[in-house]
Motif scaffolding. Structure first.
Motif, PDB file in Angstrom:
ATOM      1  N   TYR A 338      23.945   6.398 -24.166  1.00 10.59           N
ATOM      2  CA  TYR A 338      23.633   7.801 -23.874  1.00 10.59           C
ATOM      3  C   TYR A 338      24.599   8.759 -24.575  1.00 10.59           C
ATOM      4  O   TYR A 338      24.208   9.862 -24.975  1.00 10.59           O
ATOM      5  CB  TYR A 338      23.602   8.032 -22.367  1.00 10.59           C
ATOM      6  CG  TYR A 338      22.331   7.506 -21.748  1.00 10.59           C
ATOM      7  CD1 TYR A 338      21.132   8.189 -21.905  1.00 10.59           C
ATOM      8  CD2 TYR A 338      22.309   6.295 -21.049  1.00 10.59           C
ATOM      9  CE1 TYR A 338      19.949   7.702 -21.380  1.00 10.59           C
ATOM     10  CE2 TYR A 338      21.129   5.794 -20.515  1.00 10.59           C
ATOM     11  CZ  TYR A 338      19.954   6.503 -20.684  1.00 10.59           C
ATOM     12  OH  TYR A 338      18.780   6.011 -20.183  1.00 10.59           O
ATOM     13  N   LEU A 341      23.332   8.799 -28.118  1.00 13.75           N
ATOM     14  CA  LEU A 341      22.081   9.563 -28.187  1.00 13.75           C
ATOM     15  C   LEU A 341      22.386  11.058 -28.253  1.00 13.75           C
ATOM     16  O   LEU A 341      21.768  11.803 -29.021  1.00 13.75           O
ATOM     17  CB  LEU A 341      21.200   9.265 -26.982  1.00 13.75           C
ATOM     18  CG  LEU A 341      20.399   7.958 -26.994  1.00 13.75           C
ATOM     19  CD1 LEU A 341      19.587   7.840 -25.715  1.00 13.75           C
ATOM     20  CD2 LEU A 341      19.485   7.882 -28.201  1.00 13.75           C
ATOM     21  N   SER A 345      21.450  13.076 -31.551  1.00 15.64           N
ATOM     22  CA  SER A 345      20.447  14.128 -31.374  1.00 15.64           C
ATOM     23  C   SER A 345      20.935  15.430 -31.989  1.00 15.64           C
ATOM     24  O   SER A 345      20.184  16.160 -32.632  1.00 15.64           O
ATOM     25  CB  SER A 345      20.137  14.337 -29.891  1.00 15.64           C
ATOM     26  OG  SER A 345      19.409  13.254 -29.365  1.00 15.64           O
ATOM     27  N   LEU A 379      20.261   3.057 -32.854  1.00 16.43           N
ATOM     28  CA  LEU A 379      19.822   4.246 -32.123  1.00 16.43           C
ATOM     29  C   LEU A 379      19.363   5.345 -33.069  1.00 16.43           C
ATOM     30  O   LEU A 379      18.392   6.056 -32.784  1.00 16.43           O
ATOM     31  CB  LEU A 379      20.958   4.760 -31.229  1.00 16.43           C
ATOM     32  CG  LEU A 379      21.278   3.887 -30.015  1.00 16.43           C
ATOM     33  CD1 LEU A 379      22.514   4.411 -29.298  1.00 16.43           C
ATOM     34  CD2 LEU A 379      20.099   3.829 -29.053  1.00 16.43           C
ATOM     35  N   ILE A 383      15.653   7.021 -32.913  1.00 18.82           N
ATOM     36  CA  ILE A 383      15.424   8.464 -32.806  1.00 18.82           C
ATOM     37  C   ILE A 383      14.472   8.939 -33.903  1.00 18.82           C
ATOM     38  O   ILE A 383      13.580   9.760 -33.677  1.00 18.82           O
ATOM     39  CB  ILE A 383      16.761   9.234 -32.872  1.00 18.82           C
ATOM     40  CG1 ILE A 383      17.580   8.994 -31.593  1.00 18.82           C
ATOM     41  CG2 ILE A 383      16.528  10.737 -33.054  1.00 18.82           C
ATOM     42  CD1 ILE A 383      18.975   9.550 -31.636  1.00 18.82           C
TER      43      ILE A 383
END
Length: 463
Positions: A338, A341, A345, A379, A383
């Protein structure tokens, strides 16, 4: 008090219009669903659209490149952001999500700080001249030092990671050499940065050298520098070496296990005598450098095999820190996922904040030979593949999901047909969700007939 879900009243909108319309700075206010409720005339002129046509539209209809939806999801402001509008103009903008007392979005406020990027650059240049000498000097020293990460960038609550961080923090307070041990991708360089930043040398240089990336014949001149005419091709006036460059600060010798034996003897002398001599030179240069070394090799075994100097090993191994591989960091994977992420992001400009339970379980069952570096790459790939805010098993590489699938099949005695049907159901669920239940569009995306789609949806109870 403005509350989530309550539209701004007409009286309030009129008041805002009266306040902001005369201001010569482009300003916009959007509602909780990103509908434009107020825009002043100068902003409408900047966009080249009639003001009365903008009011009431979603912000993405006004500017296709708007990042307000992303800002609302992240609940984090974007300050002095370089933005290219859909009309081709580029400007420096603020986007600020305003939260209510419950931490939910109440409305969004945006303004154009500089309508011309060149104007912004000119202001920055003039501002630099006005900075105080002390502030500017401190800022420059931090930039020159080269260390970017601190202990806040290192995440981990497993026993082994907590132990590594504890030893690292203690080592930072000393003058001793540090040896970082761990597999590739475990974060040895992050530890080196953090140790330097927490030391009393934090305002001095942090110089990185990858011993494996420099050819053996060039390593000596790279570390210790050389005098003019020392060898064919030497630069006029010579060249300063990495140890001289790091004088007063820290030198990070990565992949120290790949250093040739001939160089090991010279490095040992530098560590013992705290002085260097440039290649082709005769002058002894005293140095004060803190050494942090790192390797993914077993140096003790190399000493036993005669491929690494024992005296150098013990000179480096004053404060050794073993950084555990990801597979041994029990409980650390989920918070790491997380955190990464969130970081990715922001870098990619694509808001993804969830990972489906089965996808997370597959990642937890995987051994991660590439450690945190591999996790970050996986990851980033996921995404880029997802069209929603959630990562599903189909967004992960097959070599990760097949481990979980094979374990499930073997435990439950499932057949290949079971496995194929389960995968087919997952894919159908994903595309139905993606199209918002539009069966015609789902059938087109899956390249199957609508009758075939209806049959499958009925079979799997997805109607």
């Amino acid at each position: 008090m403005i509350r989530v879900g309550e539209p701004l009243s007409d009286v309030l909108v009129d008041t805002l219009d009266t306040i902001f319309d005369p201001i010569a700075v482009p300003i916009i206010i959007v509602d909780t669903d990103t509908t434009v409720v107020m825009i002043n005339q100068i902003f409408a002129d900047f966009l080249g659209q009639p003001k009365e046509e903008i009011i009431g539209k979603k912000v993405l209809e006004v500017d296709h490149n708007s990042r307000f939806p992303y800002v609302f999801k992240s609940k984090r402001p974007e300050i002095a952001w370089k933005h290219k509008f859909s009309n081709g103009k580029t400007a420096i903008v603020h986007r600020i999500p305003v939260l209510d007392e419950n931490g939910e979005i109440a409305y969004g406020f945006g303004l154009v700080l500089f309508e011309d990027v060149k104007e912004f650059k000119d202001i920055i240049e003039k501002n630099k001249l006005l900075e105080s000498a002390l502030t500017y000097a401190n800022k420059q020293l931090k930039e020159i030092s080269g260390a970017k990460y601190t202990w806040n960038n290192i995440l981990g609550s497993s026993d082994k990671m907590v132990q590594a961080i504890y030893v690292g923090r203690r080592a930072a307070l000393t003058k001793s050499n540090v040896l970082l041990l761990g597999e590739s991708g475990t974060g040895k360089e992050l530890f080196a940065h953090a140790i330097h930043q927490a030391s009393n040398r934090s305002y001095e240089r942090f110089v990185k050298v990858n011993c494996a990336a420099i050819p053996a014949e060039l390593l000596e001149s790279e570390l210790f520098g050389y005098e003019e005419g020392a060898f064919t091709g030497a630069k006029r006036g010579g060249k300063i070496g990495k140890f001289e460059l790091a004088n007063g600060g820290t030198i990070f010798l990565d992949e120290i296990g790949d250093m040739p034996l001939s160089m090991q003897a010279k490095l040992l002398r530098v560590l013992q005598e705290k002085e260097i001599e440039r290649v082709g030179g005769t002058k002894i240069i005293p140095i004060d450098v803190r050494v942090i070394a790192a390797t993914n090799k077993d140096l003790k075994q190399m000493v036993d095999e005669g491929t690494y100097r024992e005296d150098l090993f013990y000179r480096l191994n004053v404060m050794s820190i073993e950084i555990p591989p990801l597979r041994e960091r029990e409980g650390d994977l989920e918070p790491l996922v997380y955190k990464l992420l969130e970081k990715l992001s922001e870098q990619l400009g694509k808001y993804v904040n969830r990972i489906e339970n089965e996808a997370l379980k597959a990642m937890q069952d995987y051994s991660w030979p590439g450690n945190v570096r591999e996790l970050e790459n996986v990851l980033e790939r996921a995404i880029n593949l997802t069209d929603s805010e959630t990562i599903l098993p189909i967004h992960l590489p097959y070599y990760i999901t097949e481990v979980k699938q094979e374990q499930t099949l073997s435990k439950q005695g499932r057949t290949l047909k079971d496995f194929v049907e389960k995968t087919e159901k997952e894919v159908l669920q994903y595309y139905i969700q993606k199209t918002g239940g539009n069966k015609k569009q789902t059938a087109k995306l899956l390249d199957i007939s609508r009758s075939s789609l209806y049959e499958k949806l009925e079979r799997y109870g997805l109607e």
